[in-house]
Structures are given as structure tokens and as C-alpha cells.
Design a protein around this motif. Sequence first.
Motif, PDB file in Angstrom:
ATOM      1  N   GLU A 160       0.829  -1.210   0.000  1.00 42.18           N
ATOM      2  CA  GLU A 160       0.000   0.000   0.000  1.00 42.18           C
ATOM      3  C   GLU A 160       0.861   1.256   0.000  1.00 42.18           C
ATOM      4  O   GLU A 160       0.602   2.205  -0.754  1.00 42.18           O
ATOM      5  CB  GLU A 160      -0.916   0.001   1.212  1.00 42.18           C
ATOM      6  N   HIS A 193      -0.228   3.963  -3.095  1.00 47.37           N
ATOM      7  CA  HIS A 193      -0.501   5.105  -2.227  1.00 47.37           C
ATOM      8  C   HIS A 193      -1.353   6.156  -2.920  1.00 47.37           C
ATOM      9  O   HIS A 193      -1.700   7.175  -2.320  1.00 47.37           O
ATOM     10  CB  HIS A 193       0.825   5.747  -1.791  1.00 47.37           C
ATOM     11  N   ARG A 242      -5.983  -0.557  -4.077  1.00 48.33           N
ATOM     12  CA  ARG A 242      -5.990  -0.926  -2.663  1.00 48.33           C
ATOM     13  C   ARG A 242      -7.216  -1.756  -2.308  1.00 48.33           C
ATOM     14  O   ARG A 242      -7.150  -2.703  -1.516  1.00 48.33           O
ATOM     15  CB  ARG A 242      -5.921   0.321  -1.786  1.00 48.33           C
ATOM     16  N   VAL A 246      -5.383  -5.298  -2.823  1.00 52.74           N
ATOM     17  CA  VAL A 246      -4.809  -5.456  -1.490  1.00 52.74           C
ATOM     18  C   VAL A 246      -5.839  -5.975  -0.490  1.00 52.74           C
ATOM     19  O   VAL A 246      -5.597  -6.967   0.205  1.00 52.74           O
ATOM     20  CB  VAL A 246      -4.198  -4.131  -0.991  1.00 52.74           C
TER      21      VAL A 246
END
Length: 351
Positions: free
Chosen positions: A49, A54, A116, A120
Motif C-alpha cells: 500500500e 498510495h 488498494r 490489497v
Amino acid sequence: MSRETIEHLNLHTLIGNTDQRGTAWHYRAEHQGAEPNHYTGPVPVADVERRLFHWNAASRRVGVEIAADITTMTHLSADGVPMRWKVIEDRQAICRDDTEHLMGIFTPGYQMHQYRQWLVNTVADILDDDLAISSAGLLRGGAVAWVEVSVPDSITTPEGVVFRPNLLATTSFDGSIATTFKRTVTDVVCDNTREAALGETGETFKVRHSRYSHAQLGAARDALALVHTIADDFAREVQALCATPVPDVSWNKFLDTYVPRIRDGVHLAGKTLTLADKKRDALNRLYRHDQRVAPWAGTAHGVVQAVNTWEHHEGTVRGTTRPERNMLRAVTGDFAKTDRIALETLRRVLV
């Protein structure tokens, strides 16, 4: 040349478990930046991340430069002609919100799948003591991303095939691929990627970037859990292929069918014949003499392994580097298609 420089790959890919697997082909200490991109153990979720994801993709309005008069102009062209910007209402540009790098242009119905959330968070839901992130990265200026989950230690079948089960989660903002979760296997001896299993379907879960795609996040998480079943499936596949004998006469028939020197009754000639003979010679060399393949010569596994190894390590590459090409072909399923074609061709000549 590759669109990705060595510096980019050292800064925007994360490689895990190097104690077991060594460094990536692109590793250069001088390009590592403030912290290395290689990890002796798994890649931490927080680092994926922080270092890669980011930023978010953002929708921007699209304009086109058109001719104008002195009363409506907003600027002059390079030739000094009055021009103005017109907004195109039925298009949106997808850009990075940190650099404003343009990744793709789509209709308003295109739904962004933020890295993300889709790569993720979905992956983090299934991580446990036996699973960890083994690699992650960005390509094409951030327009393509992946996160790979693997078991830390390799597995060896009774037939001597050493492999590592993976689950690859990937998506894009340039329209090149749908959001995809797929089971893959890395052959540790030659770093080839295969899908498990050749004879099965339903091993890939795809979500299009449509208006209702977020409703499928739960199903995507369920698909990720398939990583736990890869080892047994692939071991059964290897066992079946190794138990299928391929006599020399069948191997020669396979070459004549898979890389023919005669098409529609006409002998190939010139460059076409040269390329065909070069590929046939390479496949025969791999099959009979290369340690990545030769231990299984005389079996169906050896045939598939020869084709897969040729595609990964010797096939022609244009406009990019081989590792980048290989990663994208694994994501899009090109390698799986090649494996299936090779196996179908072999089955025909074995009859």
C-alpha cells in the motif's frame, strides 16, 4: 525496448521470499532508492500500500481542441490560429491523482477498480500462516498492477516436478485487462508459469469495469480462496501427464502438426521455413537435452514443458523485455492458451 526501465522495475515492483527464490532478473543495487524492493521473507501488505498503491485513479473531464473565433477563443494554436477547448461529455479520462498521468479514456459507464480495494484488501482477507504476498508491482506508468500470493516453500511431486502454487490478482486502468483473479503455478526449475489445471475450467475469476462490478467483490474474495486447492490439482495434473507415454514417432508427429513445414499441401519456403525450422530445432533441443524438460521426455508432461519453456524463454519478444512480456501473458491467459493448444495437438497425434 521495454516501456519499463530498470530503474522503474527496481522502484515499482516488490519481490518477496528471496531467501528461497533469489533476486529478480532486474535487481540492481544502484537503482534501489531509499529502501530495497527485495524482501527475504513475504512482502508486507502495508508496504504494498505504501510503496505502490498510495494513490488513487481519478476521473477527469476530456476536452478536444477545436477552431474558434476571436470572441470564443481560449488560446492560439502553434500556428497562431484561434482555438478553444470543447468538453466531450460522453468520455472520461482516468488519471493518477498524484502525477495526473493519463492511463486511459473510457465512456461514463466505466467503473474504476482501485488497487488498494480490489488487489490489497481482497488478498489480505485470505492471508494466513501458509500464504503470503510473494510479489506486487506496477507497469505502464501505473496503468497495470498485480499482487501475487504464494506459499513460501516449493512443493516436489513424486515425478520430480518442483512447483510453487500462486494466486494472481490483477487489474488495469488502460482497458487492457479486466480485474482478474487466477490460479497459477510457477515451475521452480525454469520459472515458467502455468495455470492449474490444463484440463479444468473455472480457474479464473474476472470482473469487468462496469457500473455494478462492486457487487462482485464478495465473489472475488471467494475465488481467492482457491489458492488452497492449487497444489493438489497441479500434482494430479502432473501425475496424469507423466503417466501418458509419448513415443518418439508421436513426438515427431507432434512437431509436424504443431510447427508444420507443409501447409495445405504446400512446402514452406524462405523466411517462413527458416523460422519454422528454428522453432522445431529449439523445441527438439529442449525436449531431449535441456534439464528443464529432458527429465520428462517421452511423456505428455515433457511435451507441454518443452512448449511452455520455449514460450517463456526463447520465443520472439518485440517492443518490451521478456520478463515484462511474460508477466503480462500470464495475466491475460496467453500462456494457458498455448499450453492447452499444445496438449490438444498432442492428443490428436497420440490417437
